[in-house]
Write an enzyme that holds these catalytic residues in place. Structure first.
Site, PDB file in Angstrom:
ATOM      1  N   GLY A 107     -27.189 -44.779   8.264  1.00 56.26           N
ATOM      2  CA  GLY A 107     -25.791 -44.559   7.849  1.00 56.26           C
ATOM      3  C   GLY A 107     -24.823 -44.966   8.942  1.00 56.26           C
ATOM      4  N   ASP A 119     -23.174 -42.600  11.292  1.00 58.69           N
ATOM      5  CA  ASP A 119     -23.294 -41.824  12.540  1.00 58.69           C
ATOM      6  C   ASP A 119     -24.649 -42.018  13.206  1.00 58.69           C
ATOM      7  N   ASP A 122     -37.954 -38.012   3.387  1.00 62.72           N
ATOM      8  CA  ASP A 122     -36.857 -37.841   2.440  1.00 62.72           C
ATOM      9  C   ASP A 122     -36.470 -36.366   2.449  1.00 62.72           C
ATOM     10  N   ALA A 133     -28.585 -36.920   7.604  1.00 62.33           N
ATOM     11  CA  ALA A 133     -28.794 -37.450   6.248  1.00 62.33           C
ATOM     12  C   ALA A 133     -28.067 -36.566   5.238  1.00 62.33           C
ATOM     13  N   GLN A 140     -26.170 -36.890   0.891  1.00 61.30           N
ATOM     14  CA  GLN A 140     -25.360 -37.602  -0.105  1.00 61.30           C
ATOM     15  C   GLN A 140     -23.944 -37.263   0.340  1.00 61.30           C
ATOM     16  N   THR A 187     -19.057 -30.092   7.891  1.00 70.57           N
ATOM     17  CA  THR A 187     -17.906 -30.939   7.594  1.00 70.57           C
ATOM     18  C   THR A 187     -16.608 -30.151   7.377  1.00 70.57           C
ATOM     19  N   GLU A 228     -14.678 -30.744   5.100  1.00 65.50           N
ATOM     20  CA  GLU A 228     -14.522 -30.561   3.652  1.00 65.50           C
ATOM     21  C   GLU A 228     -14.770 -29.111   3.246  1.00 65.50           C
ATOM     22  N   TYR A 258     -19.954 -31.579  -3.186  1.00 63.93           N
ATOM     23  CA  TYR A 258     -20.364 -31.947  -1.826  1.00 63.93           C
ATOM     24  C   TYR A 258     -20.029 -30.821  -0.851  1.00 63.93           C
ATOM     25  N   LYS A 315     -22.469 -28.227   1.346  1.00 67.00           N
ATOM     26  CA  LYS A 315     -22.432 -28.167   2.808  1.00 67.00           C
ATOM     27  C   LYS A 315     -22.146 -26.744   3.313  1.00 67.00           C
ATOM     28  N   HIS A 321     -14.536 -39.122  10.481  1.00 68.76           N
ATOM     29  CA  HIS A 321     -14.638 -40.093  11.568  1.00 68.76           C
ATOM     30  C   HIS A 321     -15.142 -41.405  11.006  1.00 68.76           C
ATOM     31  N   ARG A 362     -18.455 -47.937   8.875  1.00 66.34           N
ATOM     32  CA  ARG A 362     -18.217 -46.902   7.864  1.00 66.34           C
ATOM     33  C   ARG A 362     -18.610 -47.473   6.487  1.00 66.34           C
TER      34      ARG A 362
HETATM   35  P1  NAP Z   1     -23.583 -41.902   5.665  1.00 65.43           P
HETATM   36  O1  NAP Z   1     -23.089 -43.164   6.292  1.00 65.43           O
HETATM   37  O2  NAP Z   1     -23.395 -41.697   4.200  1.00 65.43           O
HETATM   38  O3  NAP Z   1     -25.129 -41.785   6.015  1.00 65.43           O
HETATM   39  C1  NAP Z   1     -25.943 -40.820   5.425  1.00 65.43           C
HETATM   40  C2  NAP Z   1     -27.377 -41.288   5.463  1.00 65.43           C
HETATM   41  O4  NAP Z   1     -28.164 -40.285   4.799  1.00 65.43           O
HETATM   42  C3  NAP Z   1     -27.629 -42.598   4.723  1.00 65.43           C
HETATM   43  O5  NAP Z   1     -28.154 -43.540   5.628  1.00 65.43           O
HETATM   44  C4  NAP Z   1     -28.648 -42.227   3.657  1.00 65.43           C
HETATM   45  O6  NAP Z   1     -29.741 -43.077   3.590  1.00 65.43           O
HETATM   46  C5  NAP Z   1     -29.224 -40.921   4.166  1.00 65.43           C
HETATM   47  N1  NAP Z   1     -29.754 -40.114   3.057  1.00 65.43           N
HETATM   48  C6  NAP Z   1     -29.137 -39.789   1.895  1.00 65.43           C
HETATM   49  N2  NAP Z   1     -29.955 -39.051   1.122  1.00 65.43           N
HETATM   50  C7  NAP Z   1     -31.115 -38.919   1.812  1.00 65.43           C
HETATM   51  C8  NAP Z   1     -32.346 -38.284   1.543  1.00 65.43           C
HETATM   52  N3  NAP Z   1     -32.568 -37.646   0.389  1.00 65.43           N
HETATM   53  N4  NAP Z   1     -33.318 -38.329   2.478  1.00 65.43           N
HETATM   54  C9  NAP Z   1     -33.129 -38.996   3.645  1.00 65.43           C
HETATM   55  N5  NAP Z   1     -31.991 -39.648   3.943  1.00 65.43           N
HETATM   56  C10 NAP Z   1     -30.987 -39.603   3.043  1.00 65.43           C
HETATM   57  O7  NAP Z   1     -22.941 -40.626   6.393  1.00 65.43           O
HETATM   58  P2  NAP Z   1     -22.242 -40.543   7.841  1.00 65.43           P
HETATM   59  O8  NAP Z   1     -20.809 -40.860   7.689  1.00 65.43           O
HETATM   60  O9  NAP Z   1     -23.074 -41.238   8.836  1.00 65.43           O
HETATM   61  O10 NAP Z   1     -22.297 -38.965   8.071  1.00 65.43           O
HETATM   62  C11 NAP Z   1     -23.427 -38.348   8.679  1.00 65.43           C
HETATM   63  C12 NAP Z   1     -23.490 -36.909   8.261  1.00 65.43           C
HETATM   64  O11 NAP Z   1     -22.304 -36.229   8.656  1.00 65.43           O
HETATM   65  C13 NAP Z   1     -23.600 -36.654   6.769  1.00 65.43           C
HETATM   66  O12 NAP Z   1     -24.414 -35.515   6.586  1.00 65.43           O
HETATM   67  C14 NAP Z   1     -22.180 -36.344   6.319  1.00 65.43           C
HETATM   68  O13 NAP Z   1     -22.190 -35.520   5.176  1.00 65.43           O
HETATM   69  C15 NAP Z   1     -21.667 -35.621   7.541  1.00 65.43           C
HETATM   70  N6  NAP Z   1     -20.257 -35.737   7.835  1.00 65.43           N
HETATM   71  C16 NAP Z   1     -19.672 -36.958   7.892  1.00 65.43           C
HETATM   72  C17 NAP Z   1     -18.343 -37.068   8.250  1.00 65.43           C
HETATM   73  C18 NAP Z   1     -17.669 -38.400   8.369  1.00 65.43           C
HETATM   74  O14 NAP Z   1     -16.432 -38.427   8.386  1.00 65.43           O
HETATM   75  N7  NAP Z   1     -18.391 -39.493   8.502  1.00 65.43           N
HETATM   76  C19 NAP Z   1     -17.615 -35.907   8.572  1.00 65.43           C
HETATM   77  C20 NAP Z   1     -18.263 -34.679   8.516  1.00 65.43           C
HETATM   78  C21 NAP Z   1     -19.588 -34.611   8.169  1.00 65.43           C
HETATM   79  P3  NAP Z   1     -29.767 -44.474   2.815  1.00 65.43           P
HETATM   80  O15 NAP Z   1     -29.229 -45.432   3.837  1.00 65.43           O
HETATM   81  O16 NAP Z   1     -31.193 -44.604   2.537  1.00 65.43           O
HETATM   82  O17 NAP Z   1     -28.893 -44.322   1.604  1.00 65.43           O
HETATM   83  O1  F7E Z   2     -11.506 -39.943   1.082  1.00 57.35           O
HETATM   84  C1  F7E Z   2      -8.428 -40.363  -0.864  1.00 57.35           C
HETATM   85  C2  F7E Z   2      -9.448 -39.334  -1.321  1.00 57.35           C
HETATM   86  O2  F7E Z   2     -13.807 -40.734   0.525  1.00 57.35           O
HETATM   87  C3  F7E Z   2     -10.423 -39.581   1.917  1.00 57.35           C
HETATM   88  C4  F7E Z   2     -16.937 -38.080   4.025  1.00 57.35           C
HETATM   89  O3  F7E Z   2     -17.439 -38.683   5.193  1.00 57.35           O
HETATM   90  O4  F7E Z   2     -15.101 -37.136   5.241  1.00 57.35           O
HETATM   91  C5  F7E Z   2     -15.422 -37.957   4.137  1.00 57.35           C
HETATM   92  O5  F7E Z   2     -14.936 -37.394   2.925  1.00 57.35           O
HETATM   93  C6  F7E Z   2      -9.194 -39.314   1.074  1.00 57.35           C
HETATM   94  C7  F7E Z   2      -9.439 -38.395  -0.118  1.00 57.35           C
HETATM   95  O6  F7E Z   2     -13.388 -39.292   2.585  1.00 57.35           O
HETATM   96  C8  F7E Z   2      -9.242 -43.485  -2.507  1.00 57.35           C
HETATM   97  O7  F7E Z   2      -9.053 -38.735  -2.554  1.00 57.35           O
HETATM   98  C9  F7E Z   2      -7.475 -42.289  -2.167  1.00 57.35           C
HETATM   99  O8  F7E Z   2      -8.377 -37.500  -0.227  1.00 57.35           O
HETATM  100  O9  F7E Z   2     -12.663 -41.613   2.609  1.00 57.35           O
HETATM  101  P1  F7E Z   2     -12.906 -40.481   1.681  1.00 57.35           P
HETATM  102  P2  F7E Z   2     -13.497 -37.714   2.342  1.00 57.35           P
HETATM  103  O10 F7E Z   2     -13.494 -37.375   0.914  1.00 57.35           O
HETATM  104  O11 F7E Z   2     -12.444 -37.093   3.185  1.00 57.35           O
HETATM  105  C10 F7E Z   2     -15.602 -35.792   5.168  1.00 57.35           C
HETATM  106  C11 F7E Z   2     -15.206 -35.070   6.428  1.00 57.35           C
HETATM  107  C12 F7E Z   2     -17.050 -35.741   4.863  1.00 57.35           C
HETATM  108  O12 F7E Z   2     -17.744 -34.814   5.258  1.00 57.35           O
HETATM  109  C13 F7E Z   2     -17.575 -36.702   3.855  1.00 57.35           C
HETATM  110  O13 F7E Z   2     -18.991 -36.865   3.988  1.00 57.35           O
HETATM  111  O14 F7E Z   2      -8.749 -40.553   0.512  1.00 57.35           O
HETATM  112  N1  F7E Z   2      -8.519 -41.642  -1.571  1.00 57.35           N
HETATM  113  N2  F7E Z   2      -7.900 -43.423  -2.749  1.00 57.35           N
HETATM  114  C14 F7E Z   2      -9.624 -42.371  -1.751  1.00 57.35           C
HETATM  115  N3  F7E Z   2     -10.889 -42.167  -1.327  1.00 57.35           N
HETATM  116  C15 F7E Z   2     -11.813 -43.106  -1.651  1.00 57.35           C
HETATM  117  N4  F7E Z   2     -13.079 -42.954  -1.209  1.00 57.35           N
HETATM  118  N5  F7E Z   2     -11.487 -44.217  -2.406  1.00 57.35           N
HETATM  119  C16 F7E Z   2     -10.220 -44.460  -2.862  1.00 57.35           C
HETATM  120  O15 F7E Z   2      -9.952 -45.459  -3.524  1.00 57.35           O
END
Ligand code: NAP
Ligand code: F7E
Length: 328
Positions: free
Chosen positions: A12, A14, A59, A82, A84, A126, A128, A151, A155, A181, A186
């Site tokens: 993914g 991170d 998985d 990992a 969804q 998160t 969220e 989601y 969490k 982040h 991304r």
């Molecule tokens: P990401 O890009 O969506 O990566 C998540 C990874 O999890 C993907 O590579 C996916 O694998 C893997 N995965 C999904 N289902 C799985 C399963 N059943 N078994 C094993 N692997 C599985 O997410 P990220 O942005 O790097 O975020 C990392 C973590 O931080 C996540 O848990 C997310 O919810 C959390 N988080 C993210 C943010 C953010 O802003 N980025 C903020 C707060 C928390 P595949 O490549 O095989 O699909």
């Molecule tokens: O949406 C609005 C949408 O999908 C941000 C994940 O990493 O961060 C992420 O979740 C905002 C929301 O991120 C579109 O409605 C408008 O208000 O980029 P996002 P998220 O939902 O904040 C948190 C911390 C996590 O933990 C999650 O794993 O943007 N928005 N128009 C849109 N969002 C998307 N995706 N697409 C649009 O067209």
């Protein structure tokens, strides 16, 4: 002896940034991947570390695979990244989201408790989870949760089961409550990358619009490369504790759009944006902003990359990636 770490979610966003950091600190890094006909190593390739990671199959939905991995590796540290992780899809696939994001964490904790109780565990929690909880419009470790999507609800379970295994069984298990982040790697369906990819395509004449949902939502957007340092630091402490990690600045989706277009030299950006109800959420999180004072005090952590710099980094990367494409 070099420390060992198992990272789930290694393909993914991170996972690769964290793996790079740990490799620089001489860790042996195991990366868990699901079984795929065609796994995608693009993000590991982007950071130039694909060949430095020992890939192992597992998985989060398959308890036995997690048991086997923990039993055979007995890592010093597990970073459970990992998930969804797409909030939008969690409304379409709530059961799958819960199985992976909630039960998957319990399976991992059970594996650690039974087979490797000295392993330190990081759970990717998160912002969220705060959802509609707008105490003073800034959220810290004491802010109550009010999740607004399947989601976020999944969490919240993962957060509390991590706390419970720490309190009940004495595991070194912590939650990093990370705010949004982003980075050049991304996932393309998240709004920031969708915007910078769209802006780059418009600039290069490959597209003429970006379709978006709610432009008024505000998020605290930081750089993934900064945030993985906080994950690492949390597992190096004497005491297991949970931390909020964010920049302390909130910007709207519209501000992100405007900043990205203006950086690419496009002034009349409004004409390229189409509002599309398909991207609206059944229940939205309108405003998130982090108070990371605890992390600053105890971990000595502070973000380095500011909002404008982040937008520019992402636009530049998408322009570079797309520059040799031609319109179909
Ligand atoms: P990401 O890009 O969506 O990566 C998540 C990874 O999890 C993907 O590579 C996916 O694998 C893997 N995965 C999904 N289902 C799985 C399963 N059943 N078994 C094993 N692997 C599985 O997410 P990220 O942005 O790097 O975020 C990392 C973590 O931080 C996540 O848990 C997310 O919810 C959390 N988080 C993210 C943010 C953010 O802003 N980025 C903020 C707060 C928390 P595949 O490549 O095989 O699909
Ligand atoms: O949406 C609005 C949408 O999908 C941000 C994940 O990493 O961060 C992420 O979740 C905002 C929301 O991120 C579109 O409605 C408008 O208000 O980029 P996002 P998220 O939902 O904040 C948190 C911390 C996590 O933990 C999650 O794993 O943007 N928005 N128009 C849109 N969002 C998307 N995706 N697409 C649009 O067209």
């Amino acid at each position: 002896m070099a420390k060992t770490a198992l990272i789930t979610g290694i393909l993914g966003q991170d996972g690769p940034y964290l793996a790079k950091l740990l490799l620089e600190k001489d860790y042996k890094v195991y990366g868990m991947i699901r079984r795929y006909a065609y796994p995608n190593f693009a993000n590991l390739d982007y950071l130039g570390i694909t060949n430095n990671i020992e890939l192992v199959e597992g998985d989060l939905a398959d308890q036995s695979s997690l048991y086997n991995l923990i039993k055979s590796i007995r890592p010093d540290e597990v970073y459970n990244l990992a998930a969804q992780s797409f909030v939008g899809s969690s409304f379409e696939q709530p059961i799958f989201t819960t199985e992976v994001n909630s039960l998957g964490v319990l399976y991992l904790l059970e594996a650690i408790r039974n087979y490797s109780p000295k392993t330190r565990f990081y759970q990717a929690s998160t912002s969220e989870m705060f959802g509609l909880s707008h105490t003073n419009y800034i959220q810290d470790e004491n802010t109550p949760f009010y999740p607004r999507s399947p989601y976020a609800v999944s969490k919240v379970y993962a957060y509390w089961i991590t706390v419970n295994y720490r309190e009940a069984y004495g595991l070194f298990a912590v939650n990093g409550i990370l705010f949004n982040h982003e980075s050049p790697i991304r996932g393309i369906q998240f709004v920031t990358r969708k915007i910078t990819d769209g802006v780059a395509r418009i600039k290069l004449g490959l597209a003429d619009e970006i379709r978006l949902g709610n432009l008024s939502a505000k998020r605290d957007w930081g750089f993934a490369g900064d945030f993985v340092e906080a994950m690492y630091l949390m597992l190096q402490q004497e005491k297991p504790e949970d931390f909020v990690i964010g920049t302390g600045e909130a910007h709207s989706v519209e501000e992100f759009v405007k900043t990205a277009f203006e950086y690419a030299g496009i002034k009349d950006w409004k004409k390229y944006i189409k509002i599309d109800p398909r991207f609206m959420r059944p229940s939205e999180v309108p405003y998130l902003k982090a108070n990371s004072k605890k992390a600053e005090k105890i971990l000595g952590w502070k973000p380095k990359v500011k909002f404008e710099e982040l937008v520019q980094m992402m636009v530049d990367a998408d322009l570079a990636r797309l520059k040799n494409r031609t319109k179909k």
